[in-house]
Write a protein that holds these residues in place. Sequence first.
Motif, PDB file in Angstrom:
ATOM      1  N   ALA A 107       0.810  -1.220   0.000  1.00  0.00           N
ATOM      2  CA  ALA A 107       0.000   0.000   0.000  1.00  0.00           C
ATOM      3  C   ALA A 107       0.845   1.272   0.000  1.00  0.00           C
ATOM      4  N   GLU A 108       2.078   1.185   0.474  1.00  0.00           N
ATOM      5  CA  GLU A 108       2.938   2.369   0.452  1.00  0.00           C
ATOM      6  C   GLU A 108       3.260   2.767  -0.991  1.00  0.00           C
ATOM      7  N   THR A 109       3.442   1.768  -1.843  1.00  0.00           N
ATOM      8  CA  THR A 109       3.724   2.015  -3.258  1.00  0.00           C
ATOM      9  C   THR A 109       2.449   2.281  -4.041  1.00  0.00           C
ATOM     10  N   PHE A 110       1.393   1.550  -3.728  1.00  0.00           N
ATOM     11  CA  PHE A 110       0.109   1.659  -4.431  1.00  0.00           C
ATOM     12  C   PHE A 110      -0.952   2.066  -3.410  1.00  0.00           C
ATOM     13  N   SER A 111      -1.145   3.362  -3.256  1.00  0.00           N
ATOM     14  CA  SER A 111      -1.999   3.887  -2.177  1.00  0.00           C
ATOM     15  C   SER A 111      -3.435   3.379  -2.227  1.00  0.00           C
ATOM     16  N   PHE A 112      -3.935   3.019  -3.402  1.00  0.00           N
ATOM     17  CA  PHE A 112      -5.314   2.541  -3.482  1.00  0.00           C
ATOM     18  C   PHE A 112      -5.503   1.160  -2.848  1.00  0.00           C
ATOM     19  N   LEU A 113      -4.410   0.499  -2.465  1.00  0.00           N
ATOM     20  CA  LEU A 113      -4.511  -0.789  -1.768  1.00  0.00           C
ATOM     21  C   LEU A 113      -4.715  -0.629  -0.266  1.00  0.00           C
ATOM     22  N   ASP A 114      -4.523   0.574   0.237  1.00  0.00           N
ATOM     23  CA  ASP A 114      -4.693   0.837   1.660  1.00  0.00           C
ATOM     24  C   ASP A 114      -6.116   0.457   2.069  1.00  0.00           C
ATOM     25  N   PRO A 115      -6.268  -0.479   3.011  1.00  0.00           N
ATOM     26  CA  PRO A 115      -7.616  -0.924   3.386  1.00  0.00           C
ATOM     27  C   PRO A 115      -8.491   0.199   3.942  1.00  0.00           C
ATOM     28  N   PHE A 116      -7.870   1.244   4.496  1.00  0.00           N
ATOM     29  CA  PHE A 116      -8.646   2.361   5.035  1.00  0.00           C
ATOM     30  C   PHE A 116      -9.145   3.299   3.929  1.00  0.00           C
ATOM     31  N   ALA A 117      -8.527   3.215   2.748  1.00  0.00           N
ATOM     32  CA  ALA A 117      -8.969   4.037   1.615  1.00  0.00           C
ATOM     33  C   ALA A 117     -10.262   3.487   1.020  1.00  0.00           C
ATOM     34  N   GLY A 118     -10.464   2.175   1.123  1.00  0.00           N
ATOM     35  CA  GLY A 118     -11.697   1.555   0.634  1.00  0.00           C
ATOM     36  C   GLY A 118     -11.841   1.550  -0.874  1.00  0.00           C
ATOM     37  N   GLU A 119     -10.729   1.661  -1.607  1.00  0.00           N
ATOM     38  CA  GLU A 119     -10.807   1.695  -3.072  1.00  0.00           C
ATOM     39  C   GLU A 119     -10.735   0.308  -3.702  1.00  0.00           C
ATOM     40  N   PHE A 120     -10.051  -0.639  -3.036  1.00  0.00           N
ATOM     41  CA  PHE A 120      -9.864  -1.982  -3.591  1.00  0.00           C
ATOM     42  C   PHE A 120     -10.302  -3.020  -2.572  1.00  0.00           C
ATOM     43  N   GLU A 121     -11.052  -4.018  -3.067  1.00  0.00           N
ATOM     44  CA  GLU A 121     -11.435  -5.135  -2.210  1.00  0.00           C
ATOM     45  C   GLU A 121     -11.541  -6.395  -3.062  1.00  0.00           C
ATOM     46  N   TYR A 122     -11.027  -7.488  -2.529  1.00  0.00           N
ATOM     47  CA  TYR A 122     -11.212  -8.805  -3.156  1.00  0.00           C
ATOM     48  C   TYR A 122     -11.838  -9.690  -2.107  1.00  0.00           C
ATOM     49  N   GLN A 123     -13.019 -10.219  -2.405  1.00  0.00           N
ATOM     50  CA  GLN A 123     -13.708 -11.092  -1.462  1.00  0.00           C
ATOM     51  C   GLN A 123     -14.642 -12.015  -2.239  1.00  0.00           C
ATOM     52  N   ASP A 124     -14.668 -13.271  -1.849  1.00  0.00           N
ATOM     53  CA  ASP A 124     -15.543 -14.268  -2.469  1.00  0.00           C
ATOM     54  C   ASP A 124     -15.378 -14.312  -3.989  1.00  0.00           C
ATOM     55  N   GLY A 125     -14.137 -14.170  -4.455  1.00  0.00           N
ATOM     56  CA  GLY A 125     -13.850 -14.276  -5.884  1.00  0.00           C
ATOM     57  C   GLY A 125     -14.186 -13.041  -6.699  1.00  0.00           C
ATOM     58  N   VAL A 126     -14.521 -11.937  -6.032  1.00  0.00           N
ATOM     59  CA  VAL A 126     -14.932 -10.726  -6.739  1.00  0.00           C
ATOM     60  C   VAL A 126     -14.031  -9.544  -6.360  1.00  0.00           C
ATOM     61  N   ILE A 127     -13.566  -8.811  -7.372  1.00  0.00           N
ATOM     62  CA  ILE A 127     -12.798  -7.593  -7.162  1.00  0.00           C
ATOM     63  C   ILE A 127     -13.761  -6.414  -7.239  1.00  0.00           C
ATOM     64  N   ARG A 128     -13.680  -5.556  -6.247  1.00  0.00           N
ATOM     65  CA  ARG A 128     -14.416  -4.287  -6.258  1.00  0.00           C
ATOM     66  C   ARG A 128     -13.375  -3.177  -6.222  1.00  0.00           C
ATOM     67  N   PHE A 129     -13.440  -2.298  -7.202  1.00  0.00           N
ATOM     68  CA  PHE A 129     -12.442  -1.227  -7.297  1.00  0.00           C
ATOM     69  C   PHE A 129     -13.128   0.082  -7.657  1.00  0.00           C
ATOM     70  N   SER A 130     -12.857   1.124  -6.866  1.00  0.00           N
ATOM     71  CA  SER A 130     -13.452   2.434  -7.115  1.00  0.00           C
ATOM     72  C   SER A 130     -12.385   3.513  -7.254  1.00  0.00           C
ATOM     73  N   GLY A 131     -11.140   3.111  -7.403  1.00  0.00           N
ATOM     74  CA  GLY A 131     -10.039   4.067  -7.489  1.00  0.00           C
ATOM     75  C   GLY A 131      -9.936   4.732  -8.847  1.00  0.00           C
ATOM     76  N   GLU A 132      -8.955   5.608  -8.971  1.00  0.00           N
ATOM     77  CA  GLU A 132      -8.768   6.408 -10.185  1.00  0.00           C
ATOM     78  C   GLU A 132      -7.428   6.117 -10.861  1.00  0.00           C
ATOM     79  N   VAL A 133      -7.025   4.857 -10.974  1.00  0.00           N
ATOM     80  CA  VAL A 133      -5.770   4.533 -11.663  1.00  0.00           C
ATOM     81  C   VAL A 133      -6.085   3.868 -12.991  1.00  0.00           C
ATOM     82  N   GLY A 134      -5.124   3.915 -13.885  1.00  0.00           N
ATOM     83  CA  GLY A 134      -5.277   3.260 -15.180  1.00  0.00           C
ATOM     84  C   GLY A 134      -5.022   1.767 -15.074  1.00  0.00           C
ATOM     85  N   GLU A 135      -5.340   1.075 -16.163  1.00  0.00           N
ATOM     86  CA  GLU A 135      -5.209  -0.388 -16.127  1.00  0.00           C
ATOM     87  C   GLU A 135      -3.773  -0.856 -15.990  1.00  0.00           C
ATOM     88  N   LYS A 136      -2.811  -0.094 -16.500  1.00  0.00           N
ATOM     89  CA  LYS A 136      -1.411  -0.524 -16.393  1.00  0.00           C
ATOM     90  C   LYS A 136      -0.944  -0.516 -14.944  1.00  0.00           C
TER      91      LYS A 136
END
Length: 127
Positions: free
Chosen positions: A85-114
């Motif tokens: 998360a230090e390198t990729f801030s959207f992985l910070d669990p407190f930011a709430g931008e990325f989640e993987y649970q029960d085989g599903v990715i939920r992402f609300s961040g503003e980064v490109g696909e690369k």
Amino acid sequence: MCKSWSKIPKKEKPVPESKPILDGKPVSESKPIFENKPLSGGKEGLKEIIPILQETLSHVERLVDGASRNGTFIGIFKKCLIEKAETFSFLDPFAGEFEYQDGVIRFSGEVGEKEFAKVFSNVWAPP
């Protein structure tokens, strides 16, 4: 590789056989799964890459949990995301931008696909 991956407990049972599946149907061995075409940019590119990463994570989760115990993968995966998360801030669990649970990715961040895809090569890479 993330430090936490080296702590996976081992079971003395065989790893379950994994068959490639796409939309609930086995993937033909003669056809490539991925086409060799460039991704679209921005949110459109994420719409293309998230299902691929989601399927990959789901397979890895089944293999890890099958070789150890249920829940092992998700616990270690979350620790790895926190480490990165230090390198990729959207992985910070407190930011709430990325989640993987029960085989599903939920992402609300503003980064490109690369950058989004780079996360997963970095999660598996050494710290």
